[in-house]
Design a protein around this motif. Structure first.
Motif, mmCIF file in Angstrom:
data_model
loop_
_atom_site.group_PDB
_atom_site.id
_atom_site.type_symbol
_atom_site.label_atom_id
_atom_site.label_comp_id
_atom_site.label_asym_id
_atom_site.label_seq_id
_atom_site.Cartn_x
_atom_site.Cartn_y
_atom_site.Cartn_z
ATOM 1 N N VAL A 152 0.897 -1.217 0.044
ATOM 2 C CA VAL A 152 -0.236 -0.094 -0.024
ATOM 3 C C VAL A 152 0.992 1.334 0.100
ATOM 4 C CG1 VAL A 152 -1.579 1.304 1.187
ATOM 5 C CG2 VAL A 152 -1.975 -1.032 1.063
ATOM 6 N N THR A 153 1.907 1.540 0.951
ATOM 7 C CA THR A 153 2.931 2.359 0.969
ATOM 8 C C THR A 153 3.569 2.610 -0.694
ATOM 9 O OG1 THR A 153 3.429 1.913 3.214
ATOM 10 C CG2 THR A 153 4.983 3.243 1.866
ATOM 11 N N ALA A 154 4.019 1.399 -1.155
ATOM 12 C CA ALA A 154 4.349 1.652 -2.557
ATOM 13 C C ALA A 154 3.662 2.126 -3.474
ATOM 14 C CB ALA A 154 4.895 0.310 -2.834
ATOM 15 N N ALA A 155 2.182 1.803 -3.560
ATOM 16 C CA ALA A 155 1.250 2.133 -4.612
ATOM 17 C C ALA A 155 0.843 3.716 -4.007
ATOM 18 C CB ALA A 155 -0.192 1.396 -4.014
ATOM 19 N N CYS A 156 0.789 4.085 -3.006
ATOM 20 C CA CYS A 156 0.490 5.547 -2.539
ATOM 21 C C CYS A 156 1.786 6.145 -3.151
ATOM 22 C CB CYS A 156 0.223 5.574 -1.100
ATOM 23 S SG CYS A 156 -1.240 4.947 -0.440
ATOM 24 N N GLY A 157 2.883 5.906 -2.791
ATOM 25 C CA GLY A 157 4.120 6.575 -3.046
ATOM 26 C C GLY A 157 4.224 6.778 -4.699
ATOM 27 N N ALA A 158 3.968 5.713 -5.488
ATOM 28 C CA ALA A 158 3.842 5.475 -6.845
ATOM 29 C C ALA A 158 2.773 6.784 -7.579
ATOM 30 C CB ALA A 158 3.951 4.398 -7.513
ATOM 31 N N GLY A 159 1.743 6.527 -6.836
ATOM 32 C CA GLY A 159 0.749 7.474 -7.470
ATOM 33 C C GLY A 159 0.948 8.718 -7.023
ATOM 34 N N ALA A 160 1.472 9.206 -5.835
ATOM 35 C CA ALA A 160 1.752 10.504 -5.356
ATOM 36 C C ALA A 160 2.927 11.086 -6.557
ATOM 37 C CB ALA A 160 2.212 10.745 -4.002
ATOM 38 N N PHE A 161 3.820 10.341 -6.838
ATOM 39 C CA PHE A 161 5.050 10.428 -7.539
ATOM 40 C C PHE A 161 4.588 10.919 -9.122
ATOM 41 C CE2 PHE A 161 8.369 9.247 -10.412
ATOM 42 C CZ PHE A 161 9.540 10.436 -10.052
ATOM 43 N N GLY A 162 3.524 10.178 -9.511
ATOM 44 C CA GLY A 162 2.948 10.278 -10.600
ATOM 45 C C GLY A 162 2.188 11.619 -10.769
ATOM 46 N N VAL A 163 1.598 11.850 -9.775
ATOM 47 C CA VAL A 163 0.635 13.105 -9.883
ATOM 48 C C VAL A 163 1.691 14.291 -9.725
ATOM 49 C CG1 VAL A 163 -1.084 14.524 -8.490
ATOM 50 C CG2 VAL A 163 -1.491 11.995 -8.704
ATOM 51 N N LEU A 164 2.477 14.336 -8.937
ATOM 52 C CA LEU A 164 3.495 15.379 -8.861
ATOM 53 C C LEU A 164 4.387 15.662 -10.110
ATOM 54 C CD1 LEU A 164 4.916 14.796 -4.939
ATOM 55 C CD2 LEU A 164 3.367 16.503 -5.781
ATOM 56 N N SER A 165 4.731 14.582 -10.465
ATOM 57 C CA SER A 165 5.406 14.681 -11.948
ATOM 58 C C SER A 165 4.557 15.186 -13.248
ATOM 59 C CB SER A 165 5.663 13.117 -12.414
ATOM 60 O OG SER A 165 6.713 12.900 -11.556
ATOM 61 N N ALA A 166 3.028 14.886 -13.025
ATOM 62 C CA ALA A 166 2.243 15.750 -13.918
ATOM 63 C C ALA A 166 1.900 17.178 -13.967
ATOM 64 C CB ALA A 166 0.962 14.850 -14.071
ATOM 65 N N VAL A 167 1.745 17.410 -12.554
ATOM 66 C CA VAL A 167 1.396 18.854 -12.036
ATOM 67 C C VAL A 167 2.438 19.794 -11.523
ATOM 68 C CG1 VAL A 167 -0.158 19.924 -10.439
ATOM 69 C CG2 VAL A 167 -0.830 17.800 -11.393
ATOM 70 N N VAL A 168 3.312 19.271 -10.723
ATOM 71 C CA VAL A 168 4.545 20.217 -10.221
ATOM 72 C C VAL A 168 5.501 20.429 -11.118
ATOM 73 C CG1 VAL A 168 6.106 20.594 -8.109
ATOM 74 C CG2 VAL A 168 3.713 19.578 -7.942
#
Length: 697
Positions: free
Chosen positions: A44-60
Motif C-alpha cells: 500500500v505504501t508503494a502504491a501510494c508513493g507511486a501514485g503521488a509521484f505520478g501526480v506530482l510529476s504531471a502537475v508540479v
C-alpha cells in the motif's frame, strides 16, 4: 476514455512494482517502519508513493521548469535528476502511511528509474492503438495554436537538415544498411542486399524520393549555406569567421549577435522575410527564415525573451515532460561515457589522424547528439501535429562528431543510425497529422577528412603568416622546417644577412595581422589598412609573405586583390592567374574540380573578403584537406566532399533541376524549396525575383 483509464492503472501498477523492487535492492530506500510492516502495508505504501509521484510529476514538474527559465539549458538538463529526486522525496512524505524514506542520492536513482519505466510502459501500451498514439503525440504539440484558424487542407513541408552529411557519406550509409529509412525512400534495399552478396527477397521497393547532389559556395559551412537556404542570400559571407575593417569587428556565424546581423543584412539584400514567412516554424537553426514560431534559433538568442522571441522555449517545452527529460538526461550521461571511452581507445591505439577530445568536449558532444536532437525532434513533431505549413529543423549531431572522430568513423556511423531513426519517427508522426505532409531531407555541406595543418607541419597558419611578415613566432614554430623556410624567405626578400643568434626583429604593432580559420579556409587581414589591400601593397609591405604562403606544401592557392588584374589566384612556383582567365587556365584551382573558379570569383566580389584568402592543399586521390583548425573532419573551403551536400525530396514534388543542370549554391536551393512550397500551397507563398525567372524558364 475507458482505455485511457485502463492504461493509467497499468502504468500505476508497473510503477508500484518498480518501487517495491528498488526498495528490496537499495538499502537506503525504505517503504516500511523501523519495526517492520506486513507485506500488505508495504505494498500500500508503494502504491501510494507511486501514485503521488505520478501526480506530482504531471502537475508540479511543469511549474518547476517554468521557474527555471533563466537557467541555461545544459544546466537544466543536469538538474533533471535532482528535481525528480526531490519530487520523489515529497511523494514519500505525503503518503498516508508516512513510512517511506530514502537518502537524497538514492531518491535521485529511484526517481530516474521510475520515470523511465513509466514512460516506457505508457508508450508500449499507447503504441498499440493508433488513435491513442495520435492523442499522445498531440500532447507534445504546441498548445499555443488553440486560438488560430482551422488547419489548412493543403500539403505541408517539413525540411530536416542533417548538418554536415555529404552526398557520398549518405550513399555509403545506405549501402551499409545504416539508414534503412532513407534506403526505403530511395528504393535501395535490394541494391544494398546485392552489394552485400545477399540474394534480394521479393521485388525491389518502389522509390518515393529522389536524391540530388548540390554544390556549395567557396564558404562551405552552415552559416553561409543556411543563410542562403532560409533567406535566399549568401552575399558577403566569405567564411565562418572573418574580420570587418569598417567596423573593427570579427564576425562569427555561430555568435548570436553576428547571426542576428547576418539575418538582417540578408533580409535587406533580398527584400524578403525568408522561406518560412507563411505559417512557418524554425527549430534549432542559426537563422529564423522569417518563421513566426521559433525555438532554439541563434539569431534571436541575444534579444530579450518575449512572446515573439522564443529561442529557448523549445527546451522548456520538452523538459516539462519529466519522463522525456529523464530519458534524455540518462542518454546524455551515456553519451558522455561513450565519448570518453572512444577517445581513450583512439589514444591507446595511436590512431592517426587524431585531435584532442578532452575538456568540455564530451559534454558538448552529448548536448549536440542527445539534448539538441531530442528537443528539436519533439518540436517538429509538435509543429506537424499543430498543422504548420512549413517547418525547417537542423540536427547537428553528425557534424559535431565527425569534426573530432572523422567523417567515416565508427562514431559518426552510429550517429547516422540514430538520425535515421529520427526520420522514421517524423514519418510516422506525419501519418497522424491533421494535414498531409511531405518530408524533405537535405544537408548544408559535407566534410572532408585529413589531419590538421598544425599536426603535419608543426606550426599554425598564424605562425606561418607571422614568419612571412618577419614578425616573431613561438619557439615551437621557429624550429620547424616550415618556420625556418619562412624566415629564410623573409631575409632573402629584405636582403638581410643571416640572423645572428639571439637577434630578434622588433615587431611593428601596426602591422600585426589578424589570422582566422574556417576549416581548411584561412583569412589574413591587416587591420591598420582601412581598405582591402592589393597584391602590390602586400608585396611592398611584406615582400616575402605571399611567396611564403603560395609555395608552402600545405596550401593549395591564395586569392588576393590586384591593382592590375582586379583579382588573382596565386599558387606554387610563381603561378599567378587573373580571375578573368581562370576558366581557360585554372592553374592551382584545377585540383579543386568544376565550379571552383566561379566560387572564387564570387567571393572576390564580397565587400568583406579578407586581404588574403588561403585555401589549404587538397589531394583529389583521397579527398583529404588540411584543416587550419583542430579538426580531422573539416569544412569551410574548397576540396573534396565538404562542397557536395545532398537534397532528398519526394517524387510528388517537381524535380529540383532539369536534366544536365547542376544545383549550385544555397541561393539556388532556396529558390527550389520556395517553388515547392508554392506548388503545394498556392500563390500565398511569395517567390523571389530569381525564383520567378526560374519558374518562367
Amino acid at each position: 476514455m475507458v482505455s485511457q483509464i485502463g492504461r493509467s492503472i497499468a502504468v500505476w501498477a508497473v510503477s508500484t512494482l518498480t518501487m517495491l523492487v528498488l526498495a528490496a535492492l537499495l538499502p537506503d530506500f525504505q517503504l516500511q517502519s523501523a519495526d517492520g510492516d506486513s507485506a500488505t502495508r508495504i505494498a500500500v505504501t508503494a502504491a501510494c508513493g507511486a501514485g503521488a509521484f505520478g501526480v506530482l510529476s504531471a502537475v508540479v514538474w511543469p511549474l518547476l521548469v517554468r521557474l527555471l527559465l533563466l537557467v541555461p539549458a545544459l544546466v537544466l538538463g543536469l538538474l533533471v535528476f535532482f528535481l525528480n529526486g526531490s519530487l520523489l522525496l515529497l511523494a514519500l512524505r505525503i503518503t498516508p502511511s508516512g513510512r517511506g524514506a530514502a537518502a537524497p542520492e538514492t531518491a535521485v536513482i529511484v526517481a530516474a528509474v521510475m520515470s523511465a519505466v513509466a514512460s516506457a510502459t505508457g508508450a508500449a501500451l499507447a503504441v498499440r492503438d493508433d488513435e491513442t498514439y495520435r492523442r499522445r503525440l498531440h500532447r507534445l504539440a504546441a498548445r499555443r495554436r488553440r486560438s488560430d484558424p482551422p488547419c489548412p487542407t493543403t500539403t505541408g513541408l517539413v525540411f530536416v537538415q542533417l548538418d554536415g552529411v555529404g552526398h557520398d557519406v549518405l550513399m555509403d550509409a545506405v549501402r551499409k544498411g545504416l539508414m534503412p529509412t532513407v534506403a526505403h525512400w530511395l528504393g535501395a534495399d535490394a541494391v544494398r542486399q546485392t552489394a552485400e552478396g545477399i540474394r534480394p527477397t521479393g521485388r525491389r521497393p518502389r522509390p518515393t524520393h529522389r536524391l540530388t547532389p548540390w554544390r556549395t559556395d567557396w564558404s562551405s559551412q552552415t552559416g553561409a549555406s543556411q543563410l542562403g537556404i532560409l533567406h535566399g542570400s549568401t552575399f558577403d559571407v566569405p567564411a565562418f569567421r572573418w574580420y570587418e575593417k569598417d567596423r573593427g569587428e570579427v564576425m562569427v556565424c555561430n555568435r548570436p549577435t553576428s547571426a542576428a546581423d547576418l539575418q538582417r543584412r540578408a533580409t535587406a539584400h533580398t527584400g524578403d522575410g525568408g522561406l518560412l514567412t507563411v505559417d512557418g516554424a524554425s527549430r534549432g537553426n542559426l537563422f529564423s527564415g522569417g518563421a513566426g514560431e521559433q525555438a532554439l534559433v541563434l539569431s534571436i538568442a541575444a534579444r530579450r525573451r518575449s512572446r515573439e522571441n522564443r529561442s529557448r522555449a523549445g527546451y522548456f517545452a520538452y523538459f516539462s515532460d519529466p519522463a522525456g527529460a529523464v530519458r534524455t538526461a540518462l542518454s546524455f550521461v551515456a553519451e558522455v561515457a561513450r565519448e570518453i571511452g572512444e577517445s581513450t581507445r583512439a589514444r591507446l591505439r595511436g590512431q592517426r589522424p587524431r585531435v584532442g577530445r578532452g575538456g568540455l568536449y564530451p559534454l558538448v558532444r552529448a548536448f549536440a547528439t542527445v539534448v539538441e536532437r531530442d528537443v528539436v525532434v519533439a518540436a517538429v513533431m509538435g509543429d506537424m501535429l499543430a498543422g504548420r505549413t512549413a517547418v525547417y529543423a537542423d540536427l547537428v549531431a553528425y557534424d559535431e562528431v565527425a569534426h573530432h572522430s572523422g567523417p567515416c568513423s565508427r562514431d559518426a556511423e552510429k550517429v547516422l543510425r540514430r538520425l535515421d531513426r529520427c526520420l522514421a519517427l517524423l514519418q510516422r508522426v506525419a501519418e497522424h497529422a491533421p494535414r498531409p505532409y511531405r518530408l524533405v531531407v537535405l544537408s548544408d555541406h559535407g566534410q572532408s577528412p585529413g589531419e590538421t595543418f598544425h599536426a603535419r607541419y608543426g606550426l599554425t597558419l598564424g605562425d606561418l603568416v607571422r614568419a612571412g611578415c618577419g614578425l616573431p613566432v613561438p619557439r615551437r614554430a621557429e624550429h620547424t622546417h616550415s618556420g625556418a623556410e619562412a624566415r629564410a624567405a623573409v631575409r632573402a626578400a629584405l636582403r638581410r644577412p643571416v640572423e645572428e643568434k639571439g637577434e630578434r626583429r622588433r615587431p611593428d604593432r601596426g602591422s600585426e595581422p589578424i589570422v582566422l580559420a574556417s576549416g581548411n579556409l584561412g583569412l589574413v587581414s591587416f587591420p591598420h589598412v582601412p581598405h582591402r589591400m592589393t597584391k602590390e601593397e602586400i608585396d611592398a609591405r611584406h615582400p616575402a609573405l605571399l611567396t611564403t604562403l603560395a609555395n608552402h606544401p600545405g596550401i593549395g592557392f591564395l586569392l588576393v586583390r590586384s591593382a592590375e588584374h582586379g583579382g588573382v589566384v596565386l599558387g606554387a612556383h610563381g603561378a599567378e592567374i587573373p580571375l578573368a582567365r581562370l576558366d581557360a587556365e585554372p592553374g592551382p584551382l584545377a585540383r579543386f574540380g568544376a565550379g571552383a573558379a566561379d566560387a572564387v570569383r564570387r567571393t572576390h566580389s564580397f565587400p568583406h573578403t579578407a586581404d588574403i584568402m588561403v585555401n589549404s592543399a587538397h589531394d583529389p586521390a583521397d579527398g583529404e584537406v588540411l584543416a587550419f583548425e583542430e579538426q580531422i573532419g573539416s569544412h569551410g573551403g574548397l576540396g573534396g566532399a565538404q562542397s557536395h551536400p545532398f537534397l532528398l525530396s519526394p517524387l510528388e514534388l517537381s524535380a529540383p533541376v532539369d536534366g544536365g543542370t547542376e544545383l549550385t549554391g544555397a541561393e539556388h536551393v532556396h529558390r527550389v524549396l520556395r517553388r515547392w512550397l508554392r506548388e503545394l500551397n498556392g500563390p500565398q507563398v511569395p517567390l523571389t525575383d530569381a525564383a520567378e525567372e526560374e519558374r518562367a524558364a
